[in-house]
Design an enzyme around this catalytic site. Structure first.
Site, PDB file in Angstrom:
ATOM      1  N   PRO A  65       0.861  -1.247   0.046  1.00  8.58           N
ATOM      2  CA  PRO A  65       0.012  -0.148  -0.087  1.00  8.58           C
ATOM      3  C   PRO A  65       1.035   1.207  -0.064  1.00  8.58           C
ATOM      4  CG  PRO A  65       0.021  -0.871   2.308  1.00  8.58           C
ATOM      5  CD  PRO A  65       0.695  -2.033   1.220  1.00  8.58           C
ATOM      6  N   LYS A 170       3.551   6.788 -12.730  1.00  4.17           N
ATOM      7  CA  LYS A 170       2.224   6.406 -12.107  1.00  4.17           C
ATOM      8  C   LYS A 170       1.955   7.466 -10.914  1.00  4.17           C
ATOM      9  CE  LYS A 170      -0.656   4.380  -9.799  1.00  4.17           C
ATOM     10  NZ  LYS A 170      -0.685   3.126  -8.868  1.00  4.17           N
ATOM     11  N   LYS A 238      -1.594   9.195  -0.132  1.00 10.05           N
ATOM     12  CA  LYS A 238      -0.404   8.904  -0.110  1.00 10.05           C
ATOM     13  C   LYS A 238       0.240   9.266  -1.637  1.00 10.05           C
ATOM     14  CE  LYS A 238       0.406   4.896  -1.397  1.00 10.05           C
ATOM     15  NZ  LYS A 238       0.360   4.047  -2.922  1.00 10.05           N
TER      16      LYS A 238
END
Length: 313
Positions: A65, A170, A238
């Site tokens: 994660p 990304k 995040k």
């Protein structure tokens, strides 16, 4: 191949399942063994530790994660890299910091391992169908070696360049998706308050120059009211913070990204870490006391039905 798969979250689970269904021998590990139940029923083998999963693997896949989780799993005497046989392949599919990815990759090479970064993008629903897009970074020979596994897990695959390049692209794509999501919510709210049928407004935008991937996919989940994109608010923050860190490192002003990050942070404080990231649109709904709802839109996107069944069971 003998494959160790570490991390069975909303994306890792279906990626591992795709490999298992294709006939690979899979050892799986996660902090929560219950997440592996469906895979174990289909023939995967549970590993009680990272070292046990990696011991005889020809390839290892990590889908974790955040960078903190990667740092807890990958380095160290009992970590993934030290536990893999020399010559094995490590495929890192987590979304992580590019500098940290480069450091882990160098450590892998020093231990005689091949390494490819392969973060995924395009929505968890496409992980279930094997159509998710994969951004790849690494040496040509290592990418070629990883390609048979990547082609089972994903659809469109793009080689971005050396290690680190895929991690950069990304987080940029996620930043764009978050900006587009909030813009779609504002557009639908404007249509609603101007008296336009929301279903018609959605489809009108979808076929127009104002369309975006976020509108076309997550816009449906907003209109349904489930918001269930299988991606949580803490993960969104995040990714956004990784983008903003990159912006600071490169002295690149990103006013739209900064505003979007602030709105997502407000949404996290209001709705919680585990709220779906799509619920950022609720900030505007709650501010105006107006829900953006229309009939005929799905609770989850096509392909996610197995995830619903898994959750209900």
């Amino acid at each position: 191949m003998k494959v160790a798969f570490i991390g069975l979250g909303n994306v890792g689970y279906p990626l591992a399942r795709n490999l298992l269904k294709a006939g690979h021998e899979l050892k799986v590990h996660d902090l929560d063994r219950e997440r592996a139940a469906g895979l174990l029923a289909e023939g995967a083998v549970w590993a009680g530790s990272i070292a046990e999963a990696a011991a005889d693997a020809q390839a290892a896949v990590t889908s974790l994660p955040n960078p903190r989780a990667v740092s807890a799993v990958v380095p160290g005497d009992t970590g993934l890299l030290a536990s893999l046989p020399r010559g094995a392949l490590w495929i890192e599919m987590s979304t992580t910091d590019d500098a940290e990815m480069k450091a882990h990759a160098q450590a892998a090479v020093d231990l005689g391992l091949a390494v490819v970064e392969a973060p995924i993008t395009g929505g968890a629903n496409r992980a279930w169908t094997g159509e998710i897009s994969i951004l790849v970074g690494g040496e040509e020979a290592d990418v070629a070696r990883a390609m048979p596994l990547l082609q089972i897990m994903g659809g469109e695959i793009e080689h971005m360049g050396p290690i680190g390049a895929a991690s950069v692209v990304k987080v940029i794509t996620n930043m764009l998706a978050f900006v587009h999501l909030l813009a779609s919510g504002e557009a639908l709210m404007l249509a609603k308050r101007a008296g336009v049928d929301l279903a018609k407004a959605y489809h009108g935008i979808r076929i127009s120059s104002g369309n975006s991937f976020a509108h076309e996919t997550e816009g449906q989940l907003v209109l349904n009211g489930s918001y269930n994109c299988a991606f949580t608010m803490d993960l969104a923050l995040k990714d956004m913070n990784l983008t903003l860190d990159l912006a600071r490192d490169t002295a690149t002003p990103l006013p739209l990204a900064e505003l979007t990050g602030a709105l997502f942070e407000e949404a996290r404080k209001r709705y919680g870490d585990k709220a779906w990231s799509t619920e950022a649109v609720r900030l505007l709904e709650d501010r105006l006391g107006v829900e953006l709802r229309a009939a005929g839109f799905p609770e989850v996107l096509p392909g996610m039905e197995p995830a619903l069944e898994k959750r209900q069971n």
